[in-house]
Design a protein around this motif. Structure first.
Motif, short mmCIF file in Angstrom:
data_model
loop_
_atom_site.label_atom_id
_atom_site.label_comp_id
_atom_site.label_asym_id
_atom_site.label_seq_id
_atom_site.Cartn_x
_atom_site.Cartn_y
_atom_site.Cartn_z
N ALA A 1 0.85 -1.19 0.00
CA ALA A 1 0.00 0.00 0.00
C ALA A 1 0.89 1.24 0.00
O ALA A 1 1.17 1.84 1.04
N LEU A 2 1.34 1.63 -1.18
CA LEU A 2 2.25 2.77 -1.33
C LEU A 2 1.65 4.04 -0.73
O LEU A 2 0.50 4.37 -0.98
N GLY A 3 2.46 4.73 0.07
CA GLY A 3 2.05 6.01 0.64
C GLY A 3 1.11 5.93 1.82
O GLY A 3 0.71 6.96 2.35
N CYS A 4 0.73 4.73 2.25
CA CYS A 4 -0.28 4.59 3.29
C CYS A 4 0.28 4.24 4.66
O CYS A 4 -0.47 4.06 5.61
N GLY A 5 1.58 4.14 4.78
CA GLY A 5 2.18 3.85 6.08
C GLY A 5 2.69 5.13 6.70
O GLY A 5 1.92 6.03 7.03
N VAL A 6 4.01 5.25 6.79
CA VAL A 6 4.62 6.43 7.40
C VAL A 6 4.33 7.70 6.60
O VAL A 6 4.46 8.80 7.13
N ALA A 7 3.91 7.57 5.35
CA ALA A 7 3.62 8.74 4.52
C ALA A 7 2.26 9.35 4.85
O ALA A 7 1.94 10.43 4.34
N GLY A 8 1.46 8.67 5.67
CA GLY A 8 0.27 9.27 6.22
C GLY A 8 -0.99 9.30 5.38
O GLY A 8 -1.99 9.88 5.80
N PHE A 9 -1.00 8.69 4.20
CA PHE A 9 -2.21 8.71 3.37
C PHE A 9 -3.20 7.68 3.90
O PHE A 9 -2.82 6.59 4.33
N ASP A 10 -4.49 8.01 3.86
CA ASP A 10 -5.54 7.11 4.33
C ASP A 10 -5.50 5.78 3.57
O ASP A 10 -5.48 5.77 2.33
N LEU A 11 -5.49 4.66 4.29
CA LEU A 11 -5.38 3.34 3.67
C LEU A 11 -6.53 3.06 2.72
O LEU A 11 -6.32 2.55 1.62
N GLU A 12 -7.75 3.35 3.13
CA GLU A 12 -8.90 3.05 2.27
C GLU A 12 -8.80 3.81 0.95
O GLU A 12 -8.98 3.24 -0.12
N ASP A 13 -8.50 5.11 1.03
CA ASP A 13 -8.37 5.91 -0.19
C ASP A 13 -7.17 5.46 -1.02
O ASP A 13 -7.25 5.36 -2.24
N GLY A 14 -6.05 5.18 -0.37
CA GLY A 14 -4.85 4.73 -1.08
C GLY A 14 -5.05 3.40 -1.76
O GLY A 14 -4.64 3.20 -2.91
N ALA A 15 -5.71 2.46 -1.07
CA ALA A 15 -5.97 1.15 -1.66
C ALA A 15 -6.87 1.27 -2.89
O ALA A 15 -6.67 0.57 -3.89
N ALA A 16 -7.84 2.18 -2.83
CA ALA A 16 -8.72 2.39 -3.99
C ALA A 16 -7.92 2.91 -5.19
O ALA A 16 -8.10 2.44 -6.32
N ILE A 17 -7.01 3.84 -4.95
CA ILE A 17 -6.18 4.39 -6.03
C ILE A 17 -5.29 3.31 -6.62
O ILE A 17 -5.21 3.14 -7.84
N ILE A 18 -4.60 2.57 -5.76
CA ILE A 18 -3.69 1.51 -6.22
C ILE A 18 -4.47 0.43 -6.97
O ILE A 18 -4.06 -0.02 -8.04
N GLY A 19 -5.62 0.03 -6.43
CA GLY A 19 -6.45 -0.97 -7.09
C GLY A 19 -6.89 -0.52 -8.47
O GLY A 19 -6.86 -1.29 -9.44
N GLU A 20 -7.29 0.75 -8.60
CA GLU A 20 -7.69 1.30 -9.90
C GLU A 20 -6.53 1.24 -10.89
O GLU A 20 -6.71 0.86 -12.05
N GLU A 21 -5.36 1.66 -10.45
CA GLU A 21 -4.20 1.67 -11.33
C GLU A 21 -3.83 0.26 -11.79
O GLU A 21 -3.49 0.06 -12.95
N ILE A 22 -3.90 -0.70 -10.89
CA ILE A 22 -3.60 -2.09 -11.26
C ILE A 22 -4.64 -2.58 -12.27
O ILE A 22 -4.29 -3.18 -13.29
N GLU A 23 -5.91 -2.35 -11.98
CA GLU A 23 -6.99 -2.82 -12.86
C GLU A 23 -6.90 -2.19 -14.25
O GLU A 23 -7.18 -2.84 -15.25
N GLU A 24 -6.52 -0.92 -14.32
CA GLU A 24 -6.48 -0.20 -15.60
C GLU A 24 -5.20 -0.43 -16.40
O GLU A 24 -5.16 -0.16 -17.59
N TYR A 25 -4.18 -0.94 -15.75
CA TYR A 25 -2.89 -1.09 -16.42
C TYR A 25 -2.94 -2.19 -17.49
O TYR A 25 -3.37 -3.30 -17.23
N GLU A 26 -2.49 -1.84 -18.67
CA GLU A 26 -2.42 -2.80 -19.76
C GLU A 26 -0.97 -3.26 -19.91
O GLU A 26 -0.12 -2.49 -20.32
N SER A 27 -0.75 -4.51 -19.56
CA SER A 27 0.60 -5.05 -19.48
C SER A 27 1.02 -5.81 -20.72
O SER A 27 0.21 -6.48 -21.35
#
Length: 178
Positions: free
Chosen positions: A114-140
């Motif tokens: 969960a990038l940015g959601c530990g010591v960087a202080g970003f809300d885990l729920e919001d951060g997980a949603a962002i990361i999940g979206e990026e993973i889902e949208e990424y065309e590999s």
């Protein structure tokens, strides 16, 4: 590309690449970075800091040393310690750039925290949603499997719920279907 949420210690995972939740300096202090450094050996920190600093939202690659991976991708979702917190944009950019680095390295599997959601202080729920979206949208071109890893039970439950990776009964338990 398969995408799942798993629970455990990222330093114990086996994959072509492990993603480090890095600051722009690439100094490997605590949290995910500390766990990776402890398992990989001090050489990973030396190589990472030689490659830093990097811009916020970008990523750099080092050898994985004693980890069960070929590469560690250091994704800078947060500024250097004490210089501010992660933002939606920095998490989004760091996630996308980490996936692109893995693809450039022709990795088939990657484990991402969960990038940015530990010591960087970003809300885990919001951060997980962002990361999940990026993973889902990424065309590999090469990636076949992305594992979004959580360390604690609470983190695991939150990430699974937010990314839609929880089963229907789990979603009901967390109130997601109410």
């Amino acid at each position: 590309m398969e995408f799942d949420v798993v629970q455990g210690d990222i330093a114990e995972q086996s994959a072509d690449a492990l993603v480090n939740a890095a600051g722009t300096s690439l100094e490997m202090g605590s949290g995910v970075a500390g766990a990776l450094r402890e398992r990989a050996g001090e050489e990973i920190n030396e190589e990472a800091t030689e490659k830093g600093p990097i811009d916020l939202g970008t990523a750099a690659v080092t050898d994985a040393y004693d980890l069960n991976a070929d590469h560690v991708i250091h994704a800078a979702a947060m500024p250097h310690y004490g210089d501010g917190q992660a933002t939606e944009e920095s998490i989004r950019d760091a996630t996308r750039n980490a996936l692109e680095k893995a693809d450039d390295l022709q990795c088939r599997s990657v484990v991402m925290p969960a990038l940015g959601c530990g010591v960087a202080g970003f809300d885990l729920e919001d951060g997980a949603a962002i990361i999940g979206e990026e993973i889902e949208e990424y065309e590999s071109d090469h990636l076949e499997e992305v594992r979004f890893i959580a360390y604690s039970d609470d983190e695991y439950d939150t990430i699974r719920s937010v990314t839609g990776k929880a089963t229907e009964s789990e979603q009901g338990e967390t109130g997601a279907d109410q």
